[in-house]
Each structure stands twice: as structure tokens, then as C-alpha cells.
Design a protein around this motif. Structure first.
Motif, PDB file in Angstrom:
ATOM      1  N   HIS A 123       0.795  -1.223   0.000  1.00 23.10           N
ATOM      2  CA  HIS A 123       0.000   0.000   0.000  1.00 23.10           C
ATOM      3  C   HIS A 123       0.831   1.278   0.000  1.00 23.10           C
ATOM      4  N   ALA A 124       2.096   1.171   0.382  1.00 22.66           N
ATOM      5  CA  ALA A 124       2.909   2.383   0.450  1.00 22.66           C
ATOM      6  C   ALA A 124       4.384   2.034   0.269  1.00 22.66           C
ATOM      7  N   SER A 125       5.054   2.815  -0.558  1.00 19.29           N
ATOM      8  CA  SER A 125       6.500   2.667  -0.717  1.00 19.29           C
ATOM      9  C   SER A 125       7.189   3.435   0.413  1.00 19.29           C
ATOM     10  N   LYS A 151       9.310   5.860   0.010  1.00 20.81           N
ATOM     11  CA  LYS A 151       9.237   7.276  -0.369  1.00 20.81           C
ATOM     12  C   LYS A 151       7.899   7.905  -0.006  1.00 20.81           C
ATOM     13  N   TYR A 152       6.855   7.173  -0.341  1.00 17.00           N
ATOM     14  CA  TYR A 152       5.512   7.697  -0.075  1.00 17.00           C
ATOM     15  C   TYR A 152       5.278   7.816   1.429  1.00 17.00           C
ATOM     16  N   HIS A 192       7.111  10.815   2.657  1.00 16.45           N
ATOM     17  CA  HIS A 192       6.387  12.010   2.213  1.00 16.45           C
ATOM     18  C   HIS A 192       5.169  12.257   3.110  1.00 16.45           C
ATOM     19  N   LEU A 210      -0.895   5.491  -3.495  1.00 14.81           N
ATOM     20  CA  LEU A 210       0.520   5.284  -3.831  1.00 14.81           C
ATOM     21  C   LEU A 210       0.761   5.515  -5.321  1.00 14.81           C
ATOM     22  N   PHE A 238       0.570   9.132  -6.188  1.00 16.54           N
ATOM     23  CA  PHE A 238       1.785   9.792  -5.707  1.00 16.54           C
ATOM     24  C   PHE A 238       2.905   9.612  -6.726  1.00 16.54           C
ATOM     25  N   GLU A 239       3.054   8.378  -7.191  1.00 14.97           N
ATOM     26  CA  GLU A 239       4.117   8.105  -8.168  1.00 14.97           C
ATOM     27  C   GLU A 239       3.866   8.837  -9.483  1.00 14.97           C
ATOM     28  N   GLU A 250       7.134   9.377 -11.331  1.00 15.76           N
ATOM     29  CA  GLU A 250       8.021   8.254 -11.043  1.00 15.76           C
ATOM     30  C   GLU A 250       7.525   6.967 -11.669  1.00 15.76           C
ATOM     31  N   ASP A 274       7.141   1.839  -8.056  1.00 17.43           N
ATOM     32  CA  ASP A 274       8.090   1.398  -7.040  1.00 17.43           C
ATOM     33  C   ASP A 274       7.695  -0.026  -6.658  1.00 17.43           C
TER      34      ASP A 274
END
Ligand SMILES: Cc1cc2nc3c(=O)[nH]c(=O)nc-3n(C[C@H](O)[C@H](O)[C@H](O)COP(=O)(O)OP(=O)(O)OC[C@H]3O[C@@H](n4cnc5c(N)ncnc54)[C@H](O)[C@@H]3O)c2cc1C
Lengths: 296, 782
Positions: free
Chosen positions: A263-265, A267-268, A271, B769, B772-773, B778, B781
Motif C-alpha cells: 500500500h505504500a513505498s 518514499k511515499y 512524504h 501510492l 503519488f508516483e 516516477e 516502485d
């Protein structure tokens, strides 16, 4: 999805429960609201040989305040009781504000405060908030009892200082200093989901309106509640201007080491941590400055 | 005057039972001596099976039996294909490879069953799964559909040269020629991921063989009880009359429950015949993520050729479709995709090269929408991009390309899922669009509100998308209507029911034709002992095919009632009316006879039934449409995106639906609500994530996100009625409509909200997500 076989014991006193824990040690698990434990048992991720059910221990379900204004919550107090309690709303508004963000009303009607702490889920709100509010936990065994500060309680993902023969029985939250503001900001995929990232902020101002004390504690970015100590220090002695707040919020990522999931990297998450820290601090500073929101 | 019931907003006949827990679901079936089954499933997605040893499981107290593929002997065989490939297209390549009851030599997807354990209860059965010793040798895995056809890709089926399951080209006009002269050609790659249906009730089966009666009874959550009965009878050498299949109340199906035969259906039946004991298996949620079929999963390379004023000259859509490890359901999904890529538009030239590929994943079969959302996504996204590049408003480009209302029936030349030429029966697209624009106040929002909000830093976006939905395909359904001596009416149909409100919409038709209270019409669905001709509930066909059969049977009974009453009341039929459960003389209401009395008289205890006549007030009738009825509509939405967190909030959601004659608006709107909710899931929440080993990373509702009531906005619905000329009721289906346009709409609205130059959304589902990318330019990921 049926649990592996287990023995079931339902003691009626804390003493009796502790006796069983001493007897069975690592083979036993206590059952509180069951909202985390039962799914794990059904997935067979947890296979305790003995289940010690705490649900008959009425003595562990209470909310009261001490003379010095310290709030005390019994380990078996249900989330919904805390959510609707006036004393909690008054003494620990951050907890009050967090409650609706925990799961769903159905889960909150069963899940317990103590269960949430003992479970030590890095995504839990209450663990984070207890650290941010300098809470303490009373742990009891037949050997005796000890008070553990929240910041020392969590050892890692789903692990705490609790020994196998020990039980968490009570949570204590000290009164808030005057001119203290608070906020919990988080983002979750759906309303009831565990947050992708969350942060609790507690800010105390001095009489000149400068920051005297600040805590920024995150959830879902590490193995447990993660405190951004250096970022919080940047605020000390400062007014809560947008620039100061932004700088502190930008700095939090230095102290966080989140992991990625579907659900989330990383980086995210970082952030989100910056964005949410800024929003939480803005709210906390604003509240610290508003008379009437301060603890009595 | 007869009370008009068809089209009335009537609360559902079945709700009191459902809401008070009085309705029978498969798991409610309890039989004396019933045993419980659990399945050992492969954890690997691709592996050679070298051995399964169940001997330790058999030692466990409470375990009654355990079987492997070897134990099935000659009874082991891959399932028959459910839908055969279309014979009507030349040069279609199709390699049929169907699912097996228990793995014999090779595992082809995670979750394939290796053994069945039957025990006194489910707990013991699951404990015993841990006792089974399995020897599996893992193989390399293919999950990525774009890599499935690489020459060095692992092969899902070793006897095939590649993972190609099917190849088919459909052409209309001459795309290549028109492309040459086009003012504008737009090319894009579009990716649509896979999800589950996620019914509240998982699958479940109780199979019981009564040796004295020589009767097999199977309670099954299937959408198709009659084909299941016929198939089980032939599989196990029984007469069809010895097999009764009951699909009782079912807690949602959404397509996967039409799949047959699931390994569990075969195995439970096989085991009960062998053991002579009733056996129950209820699929748990974790099994459902592996063992129940899934859908979506396509990659499109699309070209749209247009004139400079935005008229479509032609569409080219070459795509890959993921069928998973087996392909029993033929080409239904990708054929739907091709048809729906044409949408409500006048697209004179079309070319589509479809390749279906095998992968080491659970098989795909239709899930609510069944290929249609993908087709709609393709054409609607391409039109959005064309509008932007040509400087035309998004809604205007659609208006310019709609088929005009006087062209129907309109032949789209290519074949559809019924292997017939894809003909649209009727339509009137422009007013539906205009209505949606008015309801959402498109002009005001885009010209006034949006710019103002944007200045204040808020990102709100609007989307407007049109779609068609092919519904109500044949072959046929039937119904038997009987007036009982109580005056109440019994109606038996062959379709199964999973929440569609059949007990009410069908009852409304019967009640209107026979002049009885809608609560006095008892509907039977899904019991082959009551009705055994028909196919099932799928393809949004209940209100078209089954409802028209009910209507036909009710009209015949009405004729019988009038004839008998006319004789008894000595009055010409034209001077009689049916109302309040009686037949009366229009001019003299004191002269009447009740339907109950008539029913008794038609079934005399003395005297003879005249040759050439039948006893009873009963009739059976069938309905089969010439071809499907095509519904359509426009959806519009306003969303707000938080540009910092990428969280999306739906502010307004408008549906303008045209499904021909509306039998019951309450039920139609319920279908739309559910459909839109699933569509929102498909757009922003629901995505199955497989790793390179074919392992599902989110096989639970903790990580596979189904939107809940809190994520679904208020849905504002308006109706338009363009009846289908293909059936007497004029109805079209609506079961899947809600879900179909949502991903395209969501993408358009979010793209509009973000309003970033060069940011194009060409995938579904999205997530915070992914936004965001995309927002930060981007790559994934991963
Ligand atoms: C769908 C879902 C969503 C959720 N979302 C959130 C969320 O957003 N935020 C959040 O914070 N939580 C969330 N939860 C978790 C919920 O808050 C649980 O109630 C809580 O984590 C555990 O409390 P419990 O009383 O149910 O504990 P149980 O499940 O009974 O126990 C959990 C663990 O703690 C141990 N334990 C319990 N009580 C004690 C004690 N007194 N002493 C020692 N050990 C003890 C148990 O042995 C077990 O190992 C969610 C749960 C679900 C199912």
C-alpha cells in the motif's frame, strides 16, 4: 480458517488468571477483545496451547482519575467505553480524538485498551499516543507488579517487555500541562484501516507563547512507536510559525526508517510523514494557544 | 381498473425472511450424520507433484476419509469446458485446458487442491491437513501476462508450444486504410489489473446420497443449478431425475458462481457417492482468494484515428487477456471487451487482435462487468485524450460520435459473447448524457466552481463517461405459473437467485397479469425438483429472459382463468376483469368468482377432464430472445484529490441509466448502488498483488481492500426508458451496469482534478501510492 486445538480457561479474578499464566508460561496467551488474537489463531499464525480469557475480570474494566489528575484506565476497558467517556475527553483529549480512527464501531465494541497496548502493533494509535503523553503501564504477575513507562514498553513489532507470566492491568496517563495542544493526524486507505502513516503531536507553550516541550511520535513507520526527537527539539524556544513548523516537519524523515508494503513505498511513507507532521503540529500549536483547551 | 404493478417501487417480498435470519443458505443445511470436508491446497503456484501421503491424516481421531487424485481412479478427469470457443470466426485458435478435481501431476496455480480430508467436523479436518505429507518440486512461474508469450517463459501446459490459450482477430471495415488519411492518430498502452468478486457468502456445497431412495441431493451456491444437475448426472452415470440441485438463498455471486465445475463440486459429490454420508464444505475467505475464479487482467495497445473535429474514423485495440491456469470459460470476457470498446459510438472501422494467455494464477471467468469495464475504459480514456489533444470538450467529443437514435437495430459486424453478430437493439444516448450533465451541473462546475476552488489550492475534478451494456442473452429460460386452490399463485423458475430481488420483480409481473396481491405470489428459484429447464443467472439476463418467460406463462394462465370464468359466469371474456384475487363482470361487480374457486373447479374430484384439455390453472412457458438487449447510460462524478496525500474523496456521483422498461425502480437502483460500489473498488481499492512466484500478497480482507459503506458516496440515480423491441416487457438487464463505467470515470475525474500537464492515467485500479508516483513522475516502485 479454524484455530488449532487449545485449552480454554476463564478465570474470574486477576489472581487466578496470573496463576494460570505462571503455570503455562509461553504456552498460554491471554484473550482480551480477541480482535487481533482470534484472526491470528484462525490463520493459525498463533497456536497457543492454552487460552486464558480475561473477559470475566470486571475488576480490569474502569476509567477513573487520581487526585493529581492522572487518568487511569483498566486493561479490559473496551475501546467504545473510552471513546464515549467524558473523563477521557477532558483529561486526555488526544485519546478521545484518536478513538474513532481505530477500526470500526463493531471492533471497538470488543477490542480493549490493554489489548491494543499489549499487542504492540506498530500501526496502533494507542501505543503511539501513550508514548506521546508519557503514559505508564502497570504490569502484574504472581511475582509482583511494576510500572513501565510507555516509551520503554515496546521492544519491537508485536513484542513488549511483558514476561510470559505477566499481564498488563492498568494504564496511567499524566495530566496535561497548561498551554498544551495536541493532534493526531493519519491517513488510511479506508476509514477503518490501520493508518499508512500516523503521527501524534503534543506541544506545550511557555507563558510567552514559545514552545517549551514538544513530542512527535509516529505510527506505521517502524517496529513500534517512533519518536522524532531531533525534529521536536527544533521547536523548543520557538513560536509555532509556519516556517518553523515546516522545517521541523521536513526534518522528521531523518529519524524515520519505514518499510514498504503493497500500500505504500518508503518514499511515499516518508512524504506522508512530513505532510502529516506539519498538519499535526499546526493543529497542536493552534490548540495550545487557545484558552479553554488546556488541561485544568 | 387493474392495479399497475410492473414499474412500481415495491419493497421486496424476500426481505422479511432475509432480515430476520429465516432464509436458508447452504451453510444452514444440517443433515444427520453429516461430515465435513477440508482441502489441502498447493502453496506453490507451479510445481511438479511427486507424491501426496495422507496416511498420517487417516490416523487422526475423527478423520473418516482422505482422498488424492490417485484414489479417484477412472473417475478423475479434467472438467468439461463450460463455454466452447466460437465456431463462427474463421481462423480462431483455441486451446482448451480445463481445471482438474485434484492435482495429479502438476500444480498450475497456488491454491489448486491436492487432497480432500473428510472428518467429523471442520476443525478436525483442518487439523488433519497438517498431517498430510506432500512432495512438490517447484518450477519457475509465469504471472506477468506481457511476458507469458516470451519464448523462454515457463509453460503452464507442457503439451502446448507456448502459453497462448487463444488467438482471434476481429475486423470491422478497414482500419489500416482509414488510418492513412486520419488527421489524428493517438496511441496508448492501457493496463487493467485483476481483482476478486468478493461476495459476502463464499462458496459452499452440501452433497447427500440417499441409498434407499437412490437420490442425490446437492445444495450448492451456484448461479446455475440446472446445468450443475445435468452435468453431475452425466458425470456419475445417474439419471437427471435422480439428481436434485438446490441453490437456496445465496449471499452474492457476481459471476464466479456460474463457473462449473469447480473441483469441490465434483469432489463432494464423488465422495458422498462413495461413502454414502452427507458431506459439507464451506469455502473460507482464504480459500476464496485462491479457489474461486477472478477477473480483469488485460493489457491493451490501442490506437484511435480521428478527424480534426473529433469524429472517430477507427479504433484499433490489440490486447492480451489473462485466463489464468485454465480456460473453461472460453472467450466470453475478451469478446465482451471488444464489443464494449465500440461503446455507444459510431466507429466505422475496427480492428482487434486478441491473444489469451495462460499464467500460473487462479483462472479468470466473468465477474460483474465481465470484460465490459475494460472495453469501456479503453474507448473512454482514448476519447478523453483525443478531446484534450484536439481542444474539444470531453462531453462534446462524445456527443459528436454517438450513434444517432434512428440507426437501430445497429449491426456492429463483429461477433459478441453469444457468437452472434453484435447488434444493438435500441438506444438513445444523447438525452442520457444531457440529463447527467444537467444533474451534475457540468457547465457551472467547470466554468465557475472548479476555477475558483483551484485558485484556493483545492483540486477538484469532474468526470463524465458513457457506456453500453450488452444484457439478456439467450438461449432461454422458462417458468411455470400455477394458481392454487387457496387463490395464491406459485411460480417456479429455473434461475438461481443471489440477491437480485427475483421474489419481487417476478411476482409483480404475475400479480399484474392475474390481478392478485404481489405478496400472494410465491416464487421458487434454483431448485431443479421444481423446474429443470434453463441455464442460470448471469449476463444481466434475469429481468430479460426469465421475466419474459414468467410473463408468458402468466398470460397463458390468465387466458385459462378468463375462459373458465366466462363459462361459469356466462359472460364474454372481454367483459371480465381480474382484480383483488377474483374475476368479476366489469358492469356488475356483484357477479364474481374467486381465483381459488376457479382453481378448484379446474381440478375436479368427480367427472372427467375433457380430452384435449388439462386440469388446473397452470402453464409453463419459455422465452428466448433473438439476441441480447443492450442497455446504456452515462455516469458523472466529482472528486477531490488531496494533492499532498493523494487521498481521493468522491463528492458527487450521478447515474443516468437506461435499462428499458423498469420492473421495479427500487430493485434497479439497488443493483446500480451495488454495481457502482464494486466499480469504485475496481477503480481505487481492489487489486490482487502477486509476487514473481505467483504468491498472492493480499489474500485477506485486511490487505485486499473492499470499499465499505464509508467509502461509497450517495449515488444519485435518474432513469431513462428506451424499451427493447426484442421482448414483450421491453426490459433490458441492469445487473452489471453500475460497475461498468466506473474505472473509466474515476480515471477521468482524478486526472481532471490533478490537472498536471502530461499526467495521463492509463491504468486501473489506482491507489494513493500510484497517484503519488504518477504525480511525481516516477516509475512504479514495485
Ligand atoms: C479490521 C481491524 C481493523 C483494526 N484497525 C485498527 C486501527 O486502525 N488501529 C488500531 O490501533 N487497532 C486496530 N485494530 C486492532 C484493535 O484495536 C484490537 O482490538 C487491538 O489491537 C487488540 O485488542 P483486543 O482487546 O482485541 O486484544 P486481543 O486480540 O484479545 O489480544 C491481542 C494480543 O494482546 C495480548 N493481550 C491482550 N490483553 C492483554 C493483557 N491485559 N495483558 C497481556 N497481554 C494481553 C493477547 O494475548 C494477544 O497476544 C483493528 C482490528 C481489526 C480486526
Amino acid at each position: 480458517m479454524k484455530p488449532a486445538p487449545f485449552e480454554y480457561i476463564a478465570p474470574t479474578t486477576v489472581e487466578e488468571a496470573l496463576g494460570h499464566l505462571t503455570e503455562y508460561g509461553y504456552d498460554a496467551k491471554v484473550l482480551a477483545g480477541g480482535q487481533s488474537l482470534i484472526p491470528m489463531m484462525n490463520f493459525r499464525l498463533a497456536q497457543p496451547a492454552v487460552l486464558v480469557d480475561l473477559n470475566k475480570l470486571a475488576e480490569l474494566s474502569f476509567i477513573r482519575s487520581e487526585k493529581d489528575g492522572e487518568l487511569r484506565i483498566g486493561a479490559m476497558t473496551r475501546h467504545f467505553q473510552v471513546e464515549r467517556d467524558d473523563l477521557v475527553a477532558e483529561h486526555a483529549p488526544l485519546i478521545h480524538e484518536a478513538m474513532p480512527k481505530i477500526a470500526t464501531p463493531q471492533i471497538r465494541s470488543r477490542g480493549t485498551f490493554g489489548g491494543s497496548i499489549a499487542h504492540a502493533d506498530p500501526a496502533a494509535e494507542l501505543t503511539t499516543i501513550c508514548v506521546a503523553l508519557d503514559g505508564r503501564f502497570r504490569c502484574q504477575s504472581v511475582r509482583g507488579e511494576r510500572w513501565v513507562p510507555a516509551k520503554d514498553f515496546f521492544l519491537g513489532m508485536f513484542t513488549s517487555v511483558l514476561e510470559p507470566d505477566e499481564m498488563l492491568v492498568e494504564i496511567a496517563i499524566p495530566p496535561m500541562a497548561p498551554r498544551t495542544g495536541w493532534a493526531l493526524e493519519e491517513e488510511a486507505r479506508r476509514v477503518h484501516d490501520f493508518a499508512l502513516v500516523g503521527v501524534g503531536a503534543v506541544v506545550t507553550l511557555d507563558e510567552q507563547g514559545c514552545c517549551e516541550r514538544a513530542r512527535l511520535v509516529f505510527l506505521s513507520v517502524g517496529d513500534g512507536p517512533v519518536e522524532a526527537v531531533k525534529a521536536a527539539e527544533m521547536l523548543i524556544g520557538k513560536e509555532g510559525t509556519p516556517e518553523i513548523i515546516r522545517a521541523a516537519a521536513e526534518a522528521v524523515t531523518e529519524e524515520l526508517d519505514p518499510s514498504a508494503d503493497i500500500h505504500a513505498s518508503v518514499k511515499y511513507r516518508l512524504h506522508l510523514a512530513r505532510v502529516l507532521a506539519r498538519r499535526a503540529l499546526e493543529k497542536a500549536f493552534a490548540r495550545a494557544a487557545i484558552p479553554g483547551t488546556q488541561a485544568a | 381498473m387493474m392495479a399497475k404493478l410492473i414499474g412500481k417501487r415495491i419493497t421486496r417480498n424476500e426481505d422479511p425472511r432475509l432480515l430476520t435470519g429465516q432464509a436458508l443458505f447452504v451453510d444452514d443445511v444440517e443433515l444427520p450424520g453429516m461430515l465435513h470436508a477440508a482441502f489441502l491446497r498447493s502453496e506453490y503456484a507451479h510445481a511438479i507433484l511427486k507424491g501426496v501421503d495422507v496416511s498420517a491424516a487417516l490416523e487422526r481421531p475423527g478423520v473418516v476419509a482422505a482422498f488424492t487424485a490417485e484414489d479417484m481412479g477412472d473417475d478423475w478427469s479434467p472438467g468439461p469446458p463450460l463455454v466452447i470457443p466460437p465456431p463462427t470466426i474463421e481462423d480462431v485458435e483455441f486451446y482448451t485446458r480445463t481445471q482438474v478435481p485434484l492435482v495429479k501431476d502438476k500444480v498450475r496455480h497456488a491454491g489448486e487442491p491436492l487432497a480432500i480430508v473428510i472428518a467429523e467436523n471442520r476443525y478436525i479436518a483442518e487439523d488433519a491437513l497438517d498431517d498430510i505429507v506432500v512432495d512438490l518440486e517447484p518450477l519457475d512461474v509465469v504471472t506477468n501476462i506481457e511476458r507469458a508469450l516470451d519464448p523462454d517463459s515457463p509453460l503452464v501446459h507442457d503439451d502446448l508450444e507456448s502459453n497462448l490459450a487463444a488467438h482471434l482477430v476481429q475486423e470491422k471495415g478497414d482500419y489500416a486504410a482509414i488510418r492513412e488519411g486520419a488527421d489524428k492518430v493517438i496511441k496508448r498502452r492501457i493496463v487493467i489489473e485483476r481483482g476478486i468478486a468478493g461476495a459476502i457468502e463464499n462458496r459452499g456445497i452440501v452433497a447427500s446420497w440417499d441409498n434407499k431412495q437412490q437420490q442425490l441431493t446437492v445444495w450448492d451456491t451456484t448461479q446455475s443449478p440446472i446445468p450443475i444437475r445435468n452435468g453431475l448426472a452425466s458425470m456419475f452415470g445417474l439419471s437427471e431425475y435422480q439428481v436434485r440441485v438446490i441453490a437456496p438463498f445465496v449471499g452474492g455471486a457476481f459471476g464466479p458462481k456460474i463457473m462449473m465445475f469447480y473441483p469441490e463440486e465434483v469432489l463432494l459429490t464423488w465422495s458422498t457417492l462413495k461413502m454414502g454420508k452427507p458431506i459439507k464444505w464451506i469455502e473460507d475467505r482464504r480459500e476464496n482468494f485462491y479457489a474461486t475464479t477472478q477477473e480483469r487482467g488485460q493489457v491493451h495497445n490501442v490506437e484511435l484515428a480521428l478527424t480534426s473535429d473529433g469524429r472517430i474514423l477507427g479504433l484499433r485495440d490489440d490486447f492480451l487477456h489473462d485466463t489464468g491456469a485454465y480456460d473453461p470459460y472460453g472467450l466470453t470476457i475478451p469478446l465482451n471487451t471488444q464489443c464494449h470498446a465500440l461503446g455507444p459510438y459510431d466507429i466505422p472501422n475496427f480492428s482487434s487482435d486478441l491473444k489469451v494467455v495462460f499464467t500460473n494464477k487462479t483462472l479468470t471467468t466473468p465477474v460483474r462487468g465481465a470484460g465490459r469495464p475494460q472495453g469501456v475504459y479503453v474507448i473512454e480514456r482514448m476519447l478523453d485524450i483525443a478531446a484534450r489533444e484536439l481542444g474539444i470538450d470531453r462531453t462534446e467529443i462524445r456527443k459528436r460520435n454517438y450513434l444517432p437514435k434512428d440507426v437501430f437495430p445497429y449491426d456492429n459486424i463483429i461477433i459478441d459473447q453469444a457468437f452472434e453478430s453484435f447488434v444493438i437493439d435500441s438506444g438513445d444516448y444523447l438525452p442520457a448524457m444531457e440529463k447527467a450533465l444537467k444533474l451534475i451541473d457540468y457547465e457551472k462546475f467547470t466554468k465557475e466552481e472548479q476555477p475558483k476552488l483551484r485558485e484556493g489550492g483545492r483540486r477538484l475534478g469532474i468526470g463524465v463517461v458513457s457506456f453500453i451494456e450488452t444484457t439478456g442473452v439467450g438461449p432461454y429460460e422458462g417458468a411455470r405459473v400455477t394458481i392454487e386452490s387457496s387463490g395464491k399463485v406459485n411460480t417456479a423458475t429455473g434461475v438461481g437467485t443471489q440477491g437480485q430481488g427475483h421474489f419481487t420483480s417476478f411476482a409483480q409481473i404475475v400479480a399484474e397479469r392475474l390481478g392478485v396481491d404481489v405478496r400472494d405470489v410465491h416464487i421458487v428459484t434454483g431448485d431443479t425438483a421444481q423446474f429443470h429447464w434453463g441455464t442460470g443467472t448471469f449476463a444481466s439476463r434475469g429481468a430479460v429472459v426469465a421475466a419474459n418467460a414468467v410473463n408468458a406463462a402468466a398470460l397463458i394462465v390468465r387466458g385459462k382463468v378468463l375462459k373458465l370464468a366466462g363459462d361459469l359466469l356466462e359472460t364474454p371474456e372481454e367483459e371480465l376483469e381480474l382484480e383483488d384475487g377474483v374475476v368479476r363482470v366489469v358492469d356488475d361487480p356483484t357477479r364474481f368468482i374467486s381465483l381459488g374457486d376457479l382453481a378448484q373447479r379446474s381440478n375436479p374430484l368427480r367427472g372427467a377432464v375433457e380430452p384435449g384439455t388439462e386440469p388446473g390453472l397452470e402453464a409453463t412457458a419459455y422465452f428466448g430472445p433473438k439476441y441480447g438487449a443492450t442497455a446504456f447510460g452515462t455516469h458523472a462524478m466529482i472528486v477531490e484529490v488531496d494533492p499532498e496525500t493523494m487521498m481521493v474523496e468522491i463528492k458527487r456521483y450521478i447515474v443516468v441509466e437506461d435499462c428499458g422498461t423498469v420492473l421495479n425502480p427500487l430493485i434497479v437502483e439497488g443493483q446500480l448502488h451495488g454495481g457502482v460500489a464494486l466499480g469504485i473498488g475496481n477503480s481505487f481499492y481492489e487489486k490482487l498483488v502477486f509476487d514473481d512466484n505467483g504468491q498472492l500478497l493480499n489474500a485477506s480482507f485486511a490487505d485486499y481492500l473492499i470499499p465499505t459503506a464509508a467509502e461509497i458516496p450517495t449515488i444519485e440515480i435518474a432513469h431513462q426508458v428506451t424499451p427493447s423491441p426484442l421482448n414483450p416487457l421491453g426490459s433490458k438487464g441492469v445487473g452489471e451496469a453500475g460497475a461498468i463505467p466506473v474505472p473509466a470515470l474515476f480515471a477521468q475525474a482524478v486526472e481532471n482534478a490533478l490537472d498536471v500537464d502530461g499526467l495521463e492515467i492509463l491504468e486501473s485500479p489506482l491507489s494513493p501510492l500510484r497517484l503519488f508516483e504518477l504525480f511525481h513522475g516516477e516509475e512504479k516502485d514495485a
